[in-house]
Design a protein around this motif. Sequence first.
Motif, PDB file in Angstrom:
ATOM      1  N   ILE A 185       0.957  -1.172   0.045  1.00  0.00           N
ATOM      2  CA  ILE A 185       0.062  -0.027  -0.001  1.00  0.00           C
ATOM      3  C   ILE A 185       0.676   1.373  -0.098  1.00  0.00           C
ATOM      4  N   THR A 186       0.905   2.264  -1.100  1.00  0.00           N
ATOM      5  CA  THR A 186       1.719   3.037  -1.247  1.00  0.00           C
ATOM      6  C   THR A 186       1.030   4.517  -1.408  1.00  0.00           C
ATOM      7  N   PRO A 187       2.059   5.572  -1.266  1.00  0.00           N
ATOM      8  CA  PRO A 187       1.470   6.890  -1.143  1.00  0.00           C
ATOM      9  C   PRO A 187       1.586   7.740  -2.517  1.00  0.00           C
ATOM     10  N   TRP A 188       1.292   8.876  -2.450  1.00  0.00           N
ATOM     11  CA  TRP A 188       1.076   9.624  -3.875  1.00  0.00           C
ATOM     12  C   TRP A 188       2.791  10.465  -4.091  1.00  0.00           C
ATOM     13  N   ASN A 189       3.646  10.650  -2.960  1.00  0.00           N
ATOM     14  CA  ASN A 189       4.462  11.370  -3.202  1.00  0.00           C
ATOM     15  C   ASN A 189       5.733  10.821  -4.150  1.00  0.00           C
ATOM     16  N   LYS A 196      -1.439  -1.536  -4.208  1.00  0.00           N
ATOM     17  CA  LYS A 196      -2.365  -0.815  -4.047  1.00  0.00           C
ATOM     18  C   LYS A 196      -1.788   0.725  -4.155  1.00  0.00           C
ATOM     19  N   GLU A 214      -5.018   6.607  -4.657  1.00  0.00           N
ATOM     20  CA  GLU A 214      -5.758   6.857  -5.624  1.00  0.00           C
ATOM     21  C   GLU A 214      -5.140   8.324  -6.389  1.00  0.00           C
ATOM     22  N   GLY A 216      -8.182   3.655  -0.272  1.00  0.00           N
ATOM     23  CA  GLY A 216      -7.944   2.877   1.050  1.00  0.00           C
ATOM     24  C   GLY A 216      -8.790   2.617   1.978  1.00  0.00           C
ATOM     25  N   GLY A 239      -8.176  -0.924   0.235  1.00  0.00           N
ATOM     26  CA  GLY A 239      -6.831  -0.861   0.967  1.00  0.00           C
ATOM     27  C   GLY A 239      -7.274  -1.644   2.297  1.00  0.00           C
ATOM     28  N   PHE A 241       3.539  -1.049   3.836  1.00  0.00           N
ATOM     29  CA  PHE A 241       2.921   0.283   3.929  1.00  0.00           C
ATOM     30  C   PHE A 241       3.739   1.378   3.848  1.00  0.00           C
ATOM     31  N   GLY A 297       3.155   5.798   4.295  1.00  0.00           N
ATOM     32  CA  GLY A 297       2.006   6.720   4.169  1.00  0.00           C
ATOM     33  C   GLY A 297       2.222   7.357   5.617  1.00  0.00           C
ATOM     34  N   SER A 298       1.035   8.199   6.093  1.00  0.00           N
ATOM     35  CA  SER A 298       1.002   8.549   7.211  1.00  0.00           C
ATOM     36  C   SER A 298       1.002   7.647   8.460  1.00  0.00           C
ATOM     37  N   LEU A 343       6.695   5.403   7.655  1.00  0.00           N
ATOM     38  CA  LEU A 343       5.600   6.424   7.880  1.00  0.00           C
ATOM     39  C   LEU A 343       6.258   8.050   7.910  1.00  0.00           C
ATOM     40  N   CYS A 399       9.089  12.018   3.008  1.00  0.00           N
ATOM     41  CA  CYS A 399       8.859  11.760   4.372  1.00  0.00           C
ATOM     42  C   CYS A 399      10.449  12.158   5.019  1.00  0.00           C
ATOM     43  N   GLU A 434       4.430  17.171  11.165  1.00  0.00           N
ATOM     44  CA  GLU A 434       4.909  16.966   9.785  1.00  0.00           C
ATOM     45  C   GLU A 434       3.932  17.943   9.058  1.00  0.00           C
ATOM     46  N   PHE A 450       4.592  18.335   5.479  1.00  0.00           N
ATOM     47  CA  PHE A 450       4.594  17.637   3.909  1.00  0.00           C
ATOM     48  C   PHE A 450       4.198  18.689   2.941  1.00  0.00           C
TER      49      PHE A 450
HETATM   50  P1  NDP Z   1      -2.389   8.360   3.856  1.00  0.00           P
HETATM   51  O1  NDP Z   1      -1.603   7.689   4.649  1.00  0.00           O
HETATM   52  O2  NDP Z   1      -3.666   8.320   3.761  1.00  0.00           O
HETATM   53  O3  NDP Z   1      -2.344   7.217   2.469  1.00  0.00           O
HETATM   54  C1  NDP Z   1      -1.411   6.215   1.960  1.00  0.00           C
HETATM   55  C2  NDP Z   1      -1.975   5.022   1.439  1.00  0.00           C
HETATM   56  O4  NDP Z   1      -2.824   4.298   2.407  1.00  0.00           O
HETATM   57  C3  NDP Z   1      -2.775   5.329   0.170  1.00  0.00           C
HETATM   58  O5  NDP Z   1      -2.717   4.299  -0.908  1.00  0.00           O
HETATM   59  C4  NDP Z   1      -4.047   5.267   0.937  1.00  0.00           C
HETATM   60  O6  NDP Z   1      -5.302   5.107  -0.119  1.00  0.00           O
HETATM   61  C5  NDP Z   1      -3.822   4.131   1.794  1.00  0.00           C
HETATM   62  N1  NDP Z   1      -5.137   4.247   2.917  1.00  0.00           N
HETATM   63  C6  NDP Z   1      -5.690   5.155   3.381  1.00  0.00           C
HETATM   64  N2  NDP Z   1      -6.383   4.693   4.569  1.00  0.00           N
HETATM   65  C7  NDP Z   1      -6.409   3.421   4.392  1.00  0.00           C
HETATM   66  C8  NDP Z   1      -6.847   2.377   5.137  1.00  0.00           C
HETATM   67  N3  NDP Z   1      -7.853   2.413   6.142  1.00  0.00           N
HETATM   68  N4  NDP Z   1      -6.272   1.060   5.040  1.00  0.00           N
HETATM   69  C9  NDP Z   1      -5.629   0.794   3.964  1.00  0.00           C
HETATM   70  N5  NDP Z   1      -5.171   1.746   3.304  1.00  0.00           N
HETATM   71  C10 NDP Z   1      -5.028   3.009   3.295  1.00  0.00           C
HETATM   72  O7  NDP Z   1      -1.798   9.368   3.123  1.00  0.00           O
HETATM   73  P2  NDP Z   1      -2.361  10.855   2.647  1.00  0.00           P
HETATM   74  O8  NDP Z   1      -2.325  10.564   1.102  1.00  0.00           O
HETATM   75  O9  NDP Z   1      -3.697  11.041   3.130  1.00  0.00           O
HETATM   76  O10 NDP Z   1      -1.492  11.767   3.122  1.00  0.00           O
HETATM   77  C11 NDP Z   1      -1.669  12.394   4.472  1.00  0.00           C
HETATM   78  C12 NDP Z   1      -0.397  12.768   5.156  1.00  0.00           C
HETATM   79  O11 NDP Z   1       0.435  11.745   4.978  1.00  0.00           O
HETATM   80  C13 NDP Z   1       0.606  13.438   4.431  1.00  0.00           C
HETATM   81  O12 NDP Z   1       0.207  14.759   4.508  1.00  0.00           O
HETATM   82  C14 NDP Z   1       1.925  13.313   5.143  1.00  0.00           C
HETATM   83  O13 NDP Z   1       1.825  13.855   6.421  1.00  0.00           O
HETATM   84  C15 NDP Z   1       1.981  11.672   5.352  1.00  0.00           C
HETATM   85  N6  NDP Z   1       2.416  10.679   4.203  1.00  0.00           N
HETATM   86  C16 NDP Z   1       3.603  10.350   4.193  1.00  0.00           C
HETATM   87  C17 NDP Z   1       4.195   9.773   3.159  1.00  0.00           C
HETATM   88  C18 NDP Z   1       5.545   9.217   3.466  1.00  0.00           C
HETATM   89  O14 NDP Z   1       6.163   8.885   2.431  1.00  0.00           O
HETATM   90  N7  NDP Z   1       5.934   8.813   4.733  1.00  0.00           N
HETATM   91  C19 NDP Z   1       3.637   9.539   1.941  1.00  0.00           C
HETATM   92  C20 NDP Z   1       2.299  10.204   1.882  1.00  0.00           C
HETATM   93  C21 NDP Z   1       1.720  10.727   2.956  1.00  0.00           C
HETATM   94  P3  NDP Z   1      -5.948   6.116  -1.051  1.00  0.00           P
HETATM   95  O15 NDP Z   1      -5.180   7.614  -0.590  1.00  0.00           O
HETATM   96  O16 NDP Z   1      -5.941   6.035  -2.375  1.00  0.00           O
HETATM   97  O17 NDP Z   1      -7.252   6.317  -0.102  1.00  0.00           O
END
Ligand code: NDP
Length: 451
Positions: free
Chosen positions: A126-130, A153, A156, A186, A190, A204, A206-207, A229, A262, A355, A357
């Motif tokens: 499960i991956t982020p958008w950055n 995944k 989006e 997600g 997700g 994973f 993401g946040s 994270l 991150c 953070e 971001f």
């Molecule tokens: P998220 O943590 O929400 O998203 C990361 C991934 O997790 C996406 O693919 C998302 O899906 C998925 N996801 C979200 N909720 C769930 C869930 N309940 N179960 C399983 N998968 C899930 O990051 P955001 O995109 O909302 O970004 C918010 C903040 O997170 C940023 O402002 C930053 O602070 C931090 N972040 C940190 C990153 C890093 O590299 N460490 C990368 C990105 C964000 P989908 O978005 O498709 O719904």
Amino acid sequence: MTLTVLEPATEQVLAELPRAGADEADAAVARARAAYPAWRAVSPPDRARLLHRLADALAGEQEELAVLEARNAGKPIGDARGEMGMVADTFRYYAGAVERNLGDTIPVSGGVAMTFREPLGVVALITPWNFPLTIASWKLAPALAAGNTVVLKPAELTPLTALEFERIALEAGIPEGVVNVLVGPGSTAGARLVEHPDVAKVAFTGSTEVGRRIAAGAAETIKRVTLELGGKSANVVFADADIAAAAAAAPGAVFGNAGQDCCARSRILVERSALDSFMDALEEAVEAVRVGDPLDEATDMGPLISADQRSTVASFVPDGAPVAIQGSAPDGPGFWFPPTVLCPVDRGDRAVREEIFGPVAVVVPFRDEAEAVALANDTIYGLSGSIWTRDGAKALRVARAVETGVLSINSNTSVRVSTPFGGFKQSGYGRELGPHALDHYTEVKSVYYAT
Ligand code: NDP
């Protein structure tokens, strides 16, 4: 349901895609599960050859992938090219790891004890958008090298290069069902992967907030989890450093990828006696950052990923905020925000503790080495950081004392294919890249053979 993918620099529609939910997640896991026995049985040299072919195919499409990533994520094309180069290199590195997935023999009485590193089965990524395809490749390559099958995944907001990857993998000869890309939210697609009984592990990025939810959800089925994270990394500049070099490099370390990184060194800690000279040099460097069209070769920084992200970032720079330095950004369509440096700031300010971001840094002065270390560690996070000094012993003392997973001395680069990457504290657990990543995609099996 349809997903509309936007181009953050123009706010125009880039693609309309079908949107997967829990049922599609179940179907993807079933495909991965069906493909697993044959994939793990592929002989090591053949699996290595397939991953080398995949690396070649990715390198062959590097320019198309870079343009797509630049448009979808809003990142400068030069950065996107570098990232796509790293994607191919990551597959090459782990292609070489397939045949070095070694076990041990252990002296015991009455026979032979040996260990094997077995694949886990179906792994959800499960991956982020950055850094969309780059971060995916850090998980895909070791997972596949170890003999797992995967469901990826992507976020989006940025699914396009992941879909291209699925096609390229098939064309390179990776068997059907080994790589499955699931484009959906997600909260449904997700979350289903996290609870699915046939998924052995979730990797994973993401946040921290979602990471916490994933770790809790995975506990139900005792899934393996690795989490990469958030961060609030410190860039520690001592007065005996090359101040001009540290100041010239600081903007890239926090405004790269528009601060959506991150590893962003978003807390710049400067020894008080060097503060004035550092700020003068920093101002020049920040004003030189060119913010604009990601596809323009001269661009250093693009827009933020979305309107939501822009309003989150803007909330850290309210009217009356102590803006010491601010660059420029285009007007008009696009989710733009100028590179911004806040100073002086109170150590309890949100901008110092959370953070952001986005392209917002704080500068905090410190008195001596002990205070520098205390400030660097005064955060729930522990991902990255930098230390600038000409005193080698001090550099190593501070590097050992700072509670983060990845550090650089007299440099801000900390991510390489061949070295481990990951966090301390609430920045997560597990390591990606380097030799250590394979450990997180395998289980150790101990076998005793009576002789
Ligand atoms: P998220 O943590 O929400 O998203 C990361 C991934 O997790 C996406 O693919 C998302 O899906 C998925 N996801 C979200 N909720 C769930 C869930 N309940 N179960 C399983 N998968 C899930 O990051 P955001 O995109 O909302 O970004 C918010 C903040 O997170 C940023 O402002 C930053 O602070 C931090 N972040 C940190 C990153 C890093 O590299 N460490 C990368 C990105 C964000 P989908 O978005 O498709 O719904």
